[in-house]
Motif scaffolding. Sequence first.
Motif, PDB file in Angstrom:
ATOM      1  N   ALA A  91      -5.300  49.808  34.529  1.00 35.58           N
ATOM      2  CA  ALA A  91      -4.385  50.911  34.257  1.00 35.58           C
ATOM      3  C   ALA A  91      -3.122  50.387  33.594  1.00 35.58           C
ATOM      4  CB  ALA A  91      -4.038  51.629  35.551  1.00 35.58           C
ATOM      5  N   ALA A  92      -2.745  51.026  32.493  1.00 38.09           N
ATOM      6  CA  ALA A  92      -1.518  50.667  31.780  1.00 38.09           C
ATOM      7  C   ALA A  92      -0.410  51.625  32.187  1.00 38.09           C
ATOM      8  CB  ALA A  92      -1.737  50.735  30.278  1.00 38.09           C
ATOM      9  N   SER A  93       0.791  51.072  32.385  1.00 38.20           N
ATOM     10  CA  SER A  93       1.931  51.897  32.759  1.00 38.20           C
ATOM     11  C   SER A  93       3.179  51.383  32.057  1.00 38.20           C
ATOM     12  CB  SER A  93       2.129  51.884  34.269  1.00 38.20           C
ATOM     13  OG  SER A  93       2.405  50.571  34.722  1.00 38.20           O
ATOM     14  N   GLY A  94       4.220  52.240  32.037  1.00 36.94           N
ATOM     15  CA  GLY A  94       5.463  51.868  31.381  1.00 36.94           C
ATOM     16  C   GLY A  94       5.718  52.754  30.185  1.00 36.94           C
ATOM     17  N   THR A  95       6.490  52.229  29.227  1.00 34.58           N
ATOM     18  CA  THR A  95       6.834  52.984  28.028  1.00 34.58           C
ATOM     19  C   THR A  95       5.696  52.865  27.019  1.00 34.58           C
ATOM     20  OG1 THR A  95       9.178  52.510  28.401  1.00 34.58           O
ATOM     21  CG2 THR A  95       8.537  53.311  26.205  1.00 34.58           C
ATOM     22  N   ILE A  96       4.828  53.872  26.996  1.00 35.35           N
ATOM     23  CA  ILE A  96       3.631  53.860  26.159  1.00 35.35           C
ATOM     24  C   ILE A  96       3.606  55.108  25.296  1.00 35.35           C
ATOM     25  CG2 ILE A  96       1.112  53.932  26.155  1.00 35.35           C
ATOM     26  CD1 ILE A  96       1.234  52.441  28.881  1.00 35.35           C
ATOM     27  N   PHE A  97       3.555  54.921  23.991  1.00 38.37           N
ATOM     28  CA  PHE A  97       3.472  56.057  23.079  1.00 38.37           C
ATOM     29  C   PHE A  97       2.023  56.339  22.701  1.00 38.37           C
ATOM     30  CE2 PHE A  97       7.850  57.152  22.217  1.00 38.37           C
ATOM     31  CZ  PHE A  97       8.519  56.032  22.674  1.00 38.37           C
ATOM     32  N   SER A  98       1.220  55.300  22.552  1.00 39.43           N
ATOM     33  CA  SER A  98      -0.206  55.461  22.312  1.00 39.43           C
ATOM     34  C   SER A  98      -0.877  54.115  22.577  1.00 39.43           C
ATOM     35  CB  SER A  98      -0.502  55.934  20.891  1.00 39.43           C
ATOM     36  OG  SER A  98      -0.201  54.926  19.942  1.00 39.43           O
ATOM     37  N   ILE A  99      -2.189  54.179  22.783  1.00 40.43           N
ATOM     38  CA  ILE A  99      -2.980  52.960  22.967  1.00 40.43           C
ATOM     39  C   ILE A  99      -4.109  52.960  21.960  1.00 40.43           C
ATOM     40  CG2 ILE A  99      -4.362  51.575  24.550  1.00 40.43           C
ATOM     41  CD1 ILE A  99      -2.869  52.805  26.867  1.00 40.43           C
ATOM     42  N   ASP A 100      -4.236  51.881  21.231  1.00 46.56           N
ATOM     43  CA  ASP A 100      -5.305  51.754  20.234  1.00 46.56           C
ATOM     44  C   ASP A 100      -6.519  51.141  20.922  1.00 46.56           C
ATOM     45  OD1 ASP A 100      -5.529  50.160  16.931  1.00 46.56           O
ATOM     46  OD2 ASP A 100      -6.732  51.691  17.905  1.00 46.56           O
ATOM     47  N   VAL A 101      -6.874  49.938  20.561  1.00 46.62           N
ATOM     48  CA  VAL A 101      -8.057  49.294  21.119  1.00 46.62           C
ATOM     49  C   VAL A 101      -7.781  48.760  22.525  1.00 46.62           C
ATOM     50  CG1 VAL A 101      -9.694  47.388  20.813  1.00 46.62           C
ATOM     51  CG2 VAL A 101      -8.881  48.675  18.829  1.00 46.62           C
ATOM     52  N   MET A 102      -8.788  48.905  23.387  1.00 48.13           N
ATOM     53  CA  MET A 102      -8.722  48.327  24.744  1.00 48.13           C
ATOM     54  C   MET A 102      -9.943  47.424  24.919  1.00 48.13           C
ATOM     55  SD  MET A 102      -7.441  51.657  26.902  1.00 48.13           S
ATOM     56  CE  MET A 102      -6.497  50.767  28.157  1.00 48.13           C
ATOM     57  N   ASP A 103      -9.720  46.249  25.486  1.00 49.93           N
ATOM     58  CA  ASP A 103     -10.785  45.240  25.583  1.00 49.93           C
ATOM     59  C   ASP A 103     -10.895  44.706  27.010  1.00 49.93           C
ATOM     60  OD1 ASP A 103      -9.102  43.942  22.775  1.00 49.93           O
ATOM     61  OD2 ASP A 103     -10.969  45.083  22.629  1.00 49.93           O
ATOM     62  N   TRP A 104     -12.082  44.174  27.293  1.00 51.09           N
ATOM     63  CA  TRP A 104     -12.287  43.323  28.467  1.00 51.09           C
ATOM     64  C   TRP A 104     -12.717  41.940  27.985  1.00 51.09           C
ATOM     65  CZ3 TRP A 104     -10.905  44.323  33.329  1.00 51.09           C
ATOM     66  CH2 TRP A 104     -10.715  45.655  33.703  1.00 51.09           C
ATOM     67  N   TYR A 105     -12.055  40.922  28.496  1.00 50.67           N
ATOM     68  CA  TYR A 105     -12.393  39.535  28.258  1.00 50.67           C
ATOM     69  C   TYR A 105     -12.794  38.896  29.586  1.00 50.67           C
ATOM     70  CZ  TYR A 105     -10.167  39.455  23.602  1.00 50.67           C
ATOM     71  OH  TYR A 105      -9.835  39.673  22.278  1.00 50.67           O
ATOM     72  N   ARG A 106     -13.411  37.730  29.501  1.00 54.18           N
ATOM     73  CA  ARG A 106     -13.660  36.955  30.711  1.00 54.18           C
ATOM     74  C   ARG A 106     -13.532  35.472  30.402  1.00 54.18           C
ATOM     75  NH1 ARG A 106     -20.175  38.099  31.556  1.00 54.18           N
ATOM     76  NH2 ARG A 106     -20.925  36.777  29.827  1.00 54.18           N
ATOM     77  N   GLN A 107     -13.210  34.722  31.446  1.00 58.36           N
ATOM     78  CA  GLN A 107     -13.100  33.275  31.310  1.00 58.36           C
ATOM     79  C   GLN A 107     -13.693  32.611  32.539  1.00 58.36           C
ATOM     80  OE1 GLN A 107      -9.157  31.764  30.500  1.00 58.36           O
ATOM     81  NE2 GLN A 107     -10.014  29.909  29.600  1.00 58.36           N
ATOM     82  N   ALA A 108     -14.760  31.858  32.320  1.00 57.99           N
ATOM     83  CA  ALA A 108     -15.405  31.100  33.384  1.00 57.99           C
ATOM     84  C   ALA A 108     -14.777  29.709  33.454  1.00 57.99           C
ATOM     85  CB  ALA A 108     -16.897  30.998  33.116  1.00 57.99           C
ATOM     86  N   PRO A 109     -14.874  29.043  34.591  1.00 55.91           N
ATOM     87  CA  PRO A 109     -14.282  27.705  34.732  1.00 55.91           C
ATOM     88  C   PRO A 109     -14.805  26.746  33.667  1.00 55.91           C
ATOM     89  CG  PRO A 109     -14.938  28.542  36.862  1.00 55.91           C
ATOM     90  CD  PRO A 109     -15.463  29.511  35.850  1.00 55.91           C
ATOM     91  N   GLY A 110     -13.897  26.073  32.989  1.00 55.23           N
ATOM     92  CA  GLY A 110     -14.275  25.096  31.983  1.00 55.23           C
ATOM     93  C   GLY A 110     -14.726  25.684  30.654  1.00 55.23           C
ATOM     94  N   LYS A 111     -14.620  27.006  30.516  1.00 52.92           N
ATOM     95  CA  LYS A 111     -15.059  27.648  29.279  1.00 52.92           C
ATOM     96  C   LYS A 111     -13.908  28.406  28.631  1.00 52.92           C
ATOM     97  CE  LYS A 111     -19.942  28.148  30.462  1.00 52.92           C
ATOM     98  NZ  LYS A 111     -21.102  29.083  30.495  1.00 52.92           N
ATOM     99  N   GLU A 112     -14.066  28.719  27.357  1.00 49.42           N
ATOM    100  CA  GLU A 112     -13.055  29.492  26.658  1.00 49.42           C
ATOM    101  C   GLU A 112     -13.167  30.966  27.027  1.00 49.42           C
ATOM    102  OE1 GLU A 112     -12.582  26.756  22.611  1.00 49.42           O
ATOM    103  OE2 GLU A 112     -13.204  28.846  22.473  1.00 49.42           O
ATOM    104  N   ARG A 113     -12.052  31.656  26.895  1.00 48.17           N
ATOM    105  CA  ARG A 113     -12.063  33.101  27.126  1.00 48.17           C
ATOM    106  C   ARG A 113     -12.890  33.764  26.038  1.00 48.17           C
ATOM    107  NH1 ARG A 113      -6.451  35.951  28.734  1.00 48.17           N
ATOM    108  NH2 ARG A 113      -6.538  34.124  30.104  1.00 48.17           N
ATOM    109  N   GLU A 114     -13.740  34.742  26.450  1.00 49.45           N
ATOM    110  CA  GLU A 114     -14.585  35.428  25.480  1.00 49.45           C
ATOM    111  C   GLU A 114     -14.461  36.935  25.615  1.00 49.45           C
ATOM    112  OE1 GLU A 114     -18.708  34.411  26.098  1.00 49.45           O
ATOM    113  OE2 GLU A 114     -18.725  35.072  28.193  1.00 49.45           O
ATOM    114  N   LEU A 115     -14.624  37.616  24.490  1.00 52.01           N
ATOM    115  CA  LEU A 115     -14.555  39.068  24.463  1.00 52.01           C
ATOM    116  C   LEU A 115     -15.869  39.637  24.979  1.00 52.01           C
ATOM    117  CD1 LEU A 115     -13.130  41.702  23.624  1.00 52.01           C
ATOM    118  CD2 LEU A 115     -14.068  41.364  21.327  1.00 52.01           C
ATOM    119  N   VAL A 116     -15.788  40.466  25.995  1.00 55.84           N
ATOM    120  CA  VAL A 116     -16.973  41.046  26.627  1.00 55.84           C
ATOM    121  C   VAL A 116     -17.280  42.430  26.065  1.00 55.84           C
ATOM    122  CG1 VAL A 116     -17.945  41.844  28.813  1.00 55.84           C
ATOM    123  CG2 VAL A 116     -16.561  39.752  28.748  1.00 55.84           C
ATOM    124  N   ALA A 117     -16.257  43.268  25.952  1.00 52.30           N
ATOM    125  CA  ALA A 117     -16.470  44.640  25.500  1.00 52.30           C
ATOM    126  C   ALA A 117     -15.171  45.172  24.910  1.00 52.30           C
ATOM    127  CB  ALA A 117     -16.943  45.531  26.636  1.00 52.30           C
TER     128      ALA A 117
END
Length: 121
Positions: free
Chosen positions: A23-49
Amino acid sequence: QVQLVESGGGLVQPGGSLRLSCAASGTIFSIDVMDWYRQAPGKERELVATIDSAGGRDYLDSVKGRFTISRDNAENTVYLQMNGLKPEDTAVYYCKAHIQYTIAKRFKDYWGQGTQVTVSS
């Protein structure tokens, strides 16, 4: 100030399901793209969705057919429904949102703090 707060992580057995929320909160006028990333131990962060403001979606190949991203624009919230979880899905999951934070149409990427997902028997 804008803040993203995630919830819904935890420990689940292989084949199980979890639903992550961000959930996003604060001073928000609009939101464009929203993403989920993940990072496993010893690995780089990757875009999931990813989901754009019109509802267009894309997924990491390894989660297609198992994960579903959705958003509630009225609540400034993005979700990740994860079914058929596998041990290799174990990671810290982060949400990211491209947010208009001024009336002058300036955008910035904001990140959540991360939530741990552990898939293990």
